[in-house]
Design an enzyme around this catalytic site. Structure first.
Site, mmCIF file in Angstrom:
data_model
loop_
_atom_site.group_PDB
_atom_site.id
_atom_site.type_symbol
_atom_site.label_atom_id
_atom_site.label_comp_id
_atom_site.label_asym_id
_atom_site.label_seq_id
_atom_site.Cartn_x
_atom_site.Cartn_y
_atom_site.Cartn_z
ATOM 1 N N HIS A 74 0.933 17.879 -31.501
ATOM 2 C CA HIS A 74 -0.425 17.313 -31.450
ATOM 3 C C HIS A 74 -1.290 17.960 -30.377
ATOM 4 O O HIS A 74 -2.498 17.752 -30.352
ATOM 5 C CB HIS A 74 -0.363 15.829 -31.062
ATOM 6 N N CYS A 96 0.770 22.839 -32.471
ATOM 7 C CA CYS A 96 0.694 23.504 -33.776
ATOM 8 C C CYS A 96 -0.496 24.470 -33.787
ATOM 9 O O CYS A 96 -1.582 24.123 -33.308
ATOM 10 C CB CYS A 96 0.525 22.451 -34.868
ATOM 11 N N HIS A 124 -5.796 8.861 -31.594
ATOM 12 C CA HIS A 124 -4.704 9.784 -31.930
ATOM 13 C C HIS A 124 -4.630 10.875 -30.854
ATOM 14 O O HIS A 124 -5.661 11.423 -30.444
ATOM 15 C CB HIS A 124 -4.955 10.404 -33.311
ATOM 16 N N GLU A 126 -3.872 13.935 -30.925
ATOM 17 C CA GLU A 126 -4.500 15.217 -31.279
ATOM 18 C C GLU A 126 -6.010 15.154 -31.050
ATOM 19 O O GLU A 126 -6.610 16.086 -30.482
ATOM 20 C CB GLU A 126 -4.212 15.546 -32.750
ATOM 21 N N THR A 162 -6.757 17.379 -37.914
ATOM 22 C CA THR A 162 -6.055 18.217 -38.898
ATOM 23 C C THR A 162 -5.498 17.417 -40.078
ATOM 24 O O THR A 162 -5.431 17.930 -41.182
ATOM 25 C CB THR A 162 -4.897 18.986 -38.232
ATOM 26 N N CYS A 190 -5.669 20.635 -42.035
ATOM 27 C CA CYS A 190 -4.485 21.449 -42.264
ATOM 28 C C CYS A 190 -4.070 21.331 -43.726
ATOM 29 O O CYS A 190 -4.072 20.243 -44.292
ATOM 30 C CB CYS A 190 -3.406 20.932 -41.329
ATOM 31 N N ASN A 220 -0.105 10.219 -40.623
ATOM 32 C CA ASN A 220 -0.227 10.825 -41.953
ATOM 33 C C ASN A 220 0.665 10.132 -42.985
ATOM 34 O O ASN A 220 0.338 10.078 -44.162
ATOM 35 C CB ASN A 220 -0.042 12.344 -41.901
ATOM 36 N N SER A 262 6.240 14.364 -40.614
ATOM 37 C CA SER A 262 7.216 14.262 -39.515
ATOM 38 C C SER A 262 8.540 13.661 -40.001
ATOM 39 O O SER A 262 9.378 13.268 -39.188
ATOM 40 C CB SER A 262 6.625 13.410 -38.382
HETATM 41 S S1 SF4 Z 1 0.415 18.506 -40.205
HETATM 42 FE FE1 SF4 Z 1 -0.519 20.510 -40.108
HETATM 43 S S2 SF4 Z 1 -1.578 20.502 -38.170
HETATM 44 FE FE2 SF4 Z 1 -0.117 18.862 -38.078
HETATM 45 S S3 SF4 Z 1 1.700 19.763 -37.192
HETATM 46 FE FE3 SF4 Z 1 1.917 19.929 -39.376
HETATM 47 S S4 SF4 Z 1 1.179 21.977 -39.902
HETATM 48 FE FE4 SF4 Z 1 0.417 21.439 -37.865
#
Ligand code: SF4
Length: 288
Positions: A74, A96, A124, A126, A162, A190, A220, A262
């Site tokens: 993040h 990332c 968040h 990030e 992202t 992303c 996510n 994740s």
């Molecule tokens: S979701 Fe996308 S931005 Fe987030 S860690 Fe994974 S590849 Fe990177």
């Protein structure tokens, strides 16, 4: 017998795989103690596994005297990086590359005099890090109902968290365009998450039940569950196979499975295995 469909390539994304690989490498090849500031990824089972292997989670840099600090995917606020350097900690930056790009774009927009707007969740990590790269002057828009007074800014620059949902980003842009004469937009979303959302939505429309696998603290994963529910498909969000309930599968013909970025593959496989075993209870066995 019910059919089980698993969204292709669900689970760990490129950035998470990279961060975990870097953490294992650090533990194996470092004489110093290894730390992460907050959990490396939003998955309690993986974090527990990493802890057993020597990756310690701390909540504050003050808890570390010396050692090696892994910056999670993040990213972190630049102030934290400076502080870690002052403490002479060895830094392994697993931010990332997509997040890095969002951070760099935020800094660029700020330097060019744009009012930076980050579309995403203010709390968040990030988003907090991206705001930091705009010298803490960025505003966060977390939904289009927010009433940010933007008329006072001559030009605004927009960045997306992202993992944002593409439609939400589009709605935010529509709203922002009305508020200013000059707007510069960086689509920093992303692919991993938008592709997963697309594939999950497609599958959710074709099955009777969706099981979304991943940490309850994973933004996510939670968003995937919300997406499936929005389509009208009965959906459950579980962290592991232990969260599954037998009653969910009664009279269900088609089961869809998806997972957040994740979620490790072994947890997804465990869920599939358990569903297959639960399912036998309700599926009359053919006598041949
Ligand atoms: S979701 Fe996308 S931005 Fe987030 S860690 Fe994974 S590849 Fe990177």
């Amino acid at each position: 017998m019910a059919k089980i469909f698993v969204v292709k390539n669900s689970g760990f994304c490129f950035g998470v795989k990279r961060a975990i690989r870097m953490a294992f490498y650090a533990v194996k090849n470092n004489q110093r103690k290894v730390f992460t500031l907050g959990p490396l990824i939003h998955n309690p089972q993986v974090v527990e596994d990493l802890e057993k292997k020597g990756v310690n989670v701390v909540e504050d840099l003050k808890e570390i005297d010396r050692g090696c600090l892994i910056i999670r995917s993040h990213g972190v606020h630049p102030r934290i990086l400076e502080s870690a350097k002052k403490r002479r900690l060895k830094i392994i930056d697993a931010t990332c590359p997509f997040v890095k790009k969002a951070q760099n774009n935020a800094r660029l927009l700020f330097d060019q005099g744009y009012q930076v707007i980050v579309v995403g969740e203010a709390n968040h990590p990030e988003v907090k890090s991206i705001v930091g790269y705009a010298k803490d002057k960025a505003l966060v828009l977390n939904n289009t109902k927010n009433h940010l007074n933007l008329k006072r800014f001559k030009k605004i620059g927009v960045i997306a968290q992202t993992t944002l949902n593409f439609d939400l980003f589009k709605q935010a842009i529509d709203k922002l365009v009305e508020s200013t004469k000059e707007i510069k937009i960086y689509n920093t979303m992303c692919n991993a998450t938008s592709l997963m959302q697309e594939k999950t939505a497609k599958l959710a429309g074709k099955v009777d039940l969706m099981i979304v696998v991943g940490g309850h603290n994973s933004a996510n994963t939670t968003r995937l569950a919300k997406l499936c529910r929005g389509i009208g498909t009965k959906t459950y969000h579980v962290e592991t196979s232990r969260g599954l309930k037998r009653s969910w599968f009664k009279d269900v013909k088609r089961i869809g499975i998806t997972a957040g970025t994740s979620t490790p593959p072994w947890i997804i496989q465990g869920v599939v295995k358990k569903i297959k075993s639960l399912e036998k209870i309700y599926t009359p066995q053919s006598s041949g």
